[in-house]
Design a protein around this motif. Sequence first.
Motif, mmCIF file in Angstrom:
data_model
loop_
_atom_site.group_PDB
_atom_site.id
_atom_site.type_symbol
_atom_site.label_atom_id
_atom_site.label_comp_id
_atom_site.label_asym_id
_atom_site.label_seq_id
_atom_site.Cartn_x
_atom_site.Cartn_y
_atom_site.Cartn_z
ATOM 1 N N UNK A 58 0.844 -1.201 0.000
ATOM 2 C CA UNK A 58 0.000 0.000 0.000
ATOM 3 C C UNK A 58 0.875 1.245 0.000
ATOM 4 N N UNK A 59 1.869 1.279 0.877
ATOM 5 C CA UNK A 59 2.729 2.457 0.996
ATOM 6 C C UNK A 59 3.512 2.740 -0.287
ATOM 7 N N UNK A 64 -0.048 -4.858 -7.690
ATOM 8 C CA UNK A 64 0.186 -6.249 -8.080
ATOM 9 C C UNK A 64 0.664 -7.064 -6.876
ATOM 10 N N UNK A 65 1.580 -6.495 -6.124
ATOM 11 C CA UNK A 65 2.069 -7.201 -4.927
ATOM 12 C C UNK A 65 0.943 -7.356 -3.918
ATOM 13 N N UNK A 66 0.146 -6.318 -3.743
ATOM 14 C CA UNK A 66 -0.995 -6.382 -2.841
ATOM 15 C C UNK A 66 -1.945 -7.504 -3.258
ATOM 16 N N UNK A 67 -2.293 -7.548 -4.533
ATOM 17 C CA UNK A 67 -3.217 -8.566 -5.035
ATOM 18 C C UNK A 67 -2.662 -9.972 -4.848
ATOM 19 N N UNK A 68 -1.340 -10.133 -4.943
ATOM 20 C CA UNK A 68 -0.741 -11.459 -4.816
ATOM 21 C C UNK A 68 -0.869 -12.030 -3.409
ATOM 22 N N UNK A 69 -1.237 -11.208 -2.440
ATOM 23 C CA UNK A 69 -1.375 -11.662 -1.063
ATOM 24 C C UNK A 69 -2.731 -12.315 -0.786
ATOM 25 N N UNK A 70 -3.629 -12.265 -1.749
ATOM 26 C CA UNK A 70 -4.979 -12.812 -1.600
ATOM 27 C C UNK A 70 -5.112 -14.120 -2.356
ATOM 28 N N UNK A 71 -6.024 -14.984 -1.890
ATOM 29 C CA UNK A 71 -6.334 -16.152 -2.709
ATOM 30 C C UNK A 71 -7.059 -15.606 -3.944
ATOM 31 N N UNK A 72 -6.734 -16.135 -5.120
ATOM 32 C CA UNK A 72 -7.241 -15.515 -6.356
ATOM 33 C C UNK A 72 -8.765 -15.574 -6.528
ATOM 34 N N UNK A 103 -13.999 -5.935 -3.326
ATOM 35 C CA UNK A 103 -13.020 -6.973 -3.620
ATOM 36 C C UNK A 103 -11.609 -6.401 -3.589
ATOM 37 N N UNK A 104 -10.670 -7.288 -3.414
ATOM 38 C CA UNK A 104 -9.279 -6.844 -3.301
ATOM 39 C C UNK A 104 -8.757 -6.278 -4.612
ATOM 40 N N UNK A 105 -9.310 -6.719 -5.758
ATOM 41 C CA UNK A 105 -8.851 -6.199 -7.049
ATOM 42 C C UNK A 105 -9.126 -4.705 -7.167
ATOM 43 N N UNK A 106 -10.316 -4.273 -6.745
ATOM 44 C CA UNK A 106 -10.646 -2.842 -6.796
ATOM 45 C C UNK A 106 -9.722 -2.048 -5.871
ATOM 46 N N UNK A 107 -9.460 -2.592 -4.689
ATOM 47 C CA UNK A 107 -8.574 -1.900 -3.756
ATOM 48 C C UNK A 107 -7.149 -1.836 -4.315
ATOM 49 N N UNK A 108 -6.676 -2.920 -4.911
ATOM 50 C CA UNK A 108 -5.330 -2.937 -5.501
ATOM 51 C C UNK A 108 -5.221 -1.902 -6.622
ATOM 52 N N UNK A 109 -6.292 -1.742 -7.376
ATOM 53 C CA UNK A 109 -6.303 -0.742 -8.451
ATOM 54 C C UNK A 109 -6.217 0.677 -7.871
ATOM 55 N N UNK A 110 -6.967 0.926 -6.812
ATOM 56 C CA UNK A 110 -6.923 2.242 -6.150
ATOM 57 C C UNK A 110 -5.510 2.515 -5.634
ATOM 58 N N UNK A 111 -4.925 1.517 -4.994
ATOM 59 C CA UNK A 111 -3.571 1.656 -4.456
ATOM 60 C C UNK A 111 -2.584 1.970 -5.581
ATOM 61 N N UNK A 112 -2.702 1.256 -6.701
ATOM 62 C CA UNK A 112 -1.786 1.452 -7.835
ATOM 63 C C UNK A 112 -1.913 2.833 -8.458
ATOM 64 N N UNK A 113 -3.132 3.345 -8.523
ATOM 65 C CA UNK A 113 -3.380 4.590 -9.245
ATOM 66 C C UNK A 113 -3.277 5.844 -8.377
ATOM 67 N N UNK A 114 -3.284 5.683 -7.082
ATOM 68 C CA UNK A 114 -3.259 6.845 -6.190
ATOM 69 C C UNK A 114 -1.880 7.505 -6.179
ATOM 70 N N UNK A 115 -1.899 8.821 -6.118
ATOM 71 C CA UNK A 115 -0.649 9.570 -5.973
ATOM 72 C C UNK A 115 -0.481 10.057 -4.533
ATOM 73 N N UNK A 116 -1.470 9.784 -3.717
ATOM 74 C CA UNK A 116 -1.436 10.226 -2.323
ATOM 75 C C UNK A 116 -0.639 9.237 -1.478
ATOM 76 N N UNK A 117 -0.051 9.725 -0.403
ATOM 77 C CA UNK A 117 0.704 8.867 0.508
ATOM 78 C C UNK A 117 -0.285 8.107 1.394
ATOM 79 N N UNK A 118 -0.228 6.770 1.334
ATOM 80 C CA UNK A 118 -1.122 5.926 2.121
ATOM 81 C C UNK A 118 -0.319 5.159 3.160
ATOM 82 N N UNK A 119 -0.845 5.133 4.368
ATOM 83 C CA UNK A 119 -0.149 4.447 5.447
ATOM 84 C C UNK A 119 -1.168 3.815 6.393
#
Length: 172
Positions: A58-59, A64-72, A103-119
């Motif tokens: 996330x940070x 892609x790495x985030x998504x890989x942590x979930x069962x597909x 779903x985790x895919x939508x969250x992974x997409x948000x994480x990938x596209x965000x320019x904001x610092x997430x923690x």
Amino acid sequence: MLLTMRITSMKRASICFFTALMILPLGAMAQSRTPPPDQLTKDTVDVKHVMSAYHEAIATHDGARLASLFIPQGSTWLNVLSDKAFTRLRTTKPGIPKIKVGNYQDFAKIVSQSTRHMDPEHQHVRIQSDGTIASVYFDYVFMIDGKPENRGSETWTLVKGDDGWRIATIIY
């Protein structure tokens, strides 16, 4: 002459076909953003590693790495509003559901596209496991650009397969 042209044409088509077969996997590998197997192995060695990899993905905006942590298939992602939050939000958004399925895919997409610092901050972490399944319960504060965006309690269910621990559910 016609036979020679056909053979030459067939040779060209064969060469193009086999060249495409050779190049296609290289293109797929170049486009693949899945973390390398050694990174996945490190990320999923135990529940604490999964949590650390989740935070780091996330940070660093690594969806892609985030998504890989979930069962597909079959992962569950639920956002449940507290009674107080639901009552407050219902006045400004009358149709808002108390329980939102995501779903985790939508969250992974948000994480990938965000320019904001997430923690995402995790506190009071409690892990229970029998070595095959695990549950994690903790308090969280999701910080964006240094400010709390969301807070509450969160629970994960994880399962251990041949390739290590993976997240099956997140409810917050």
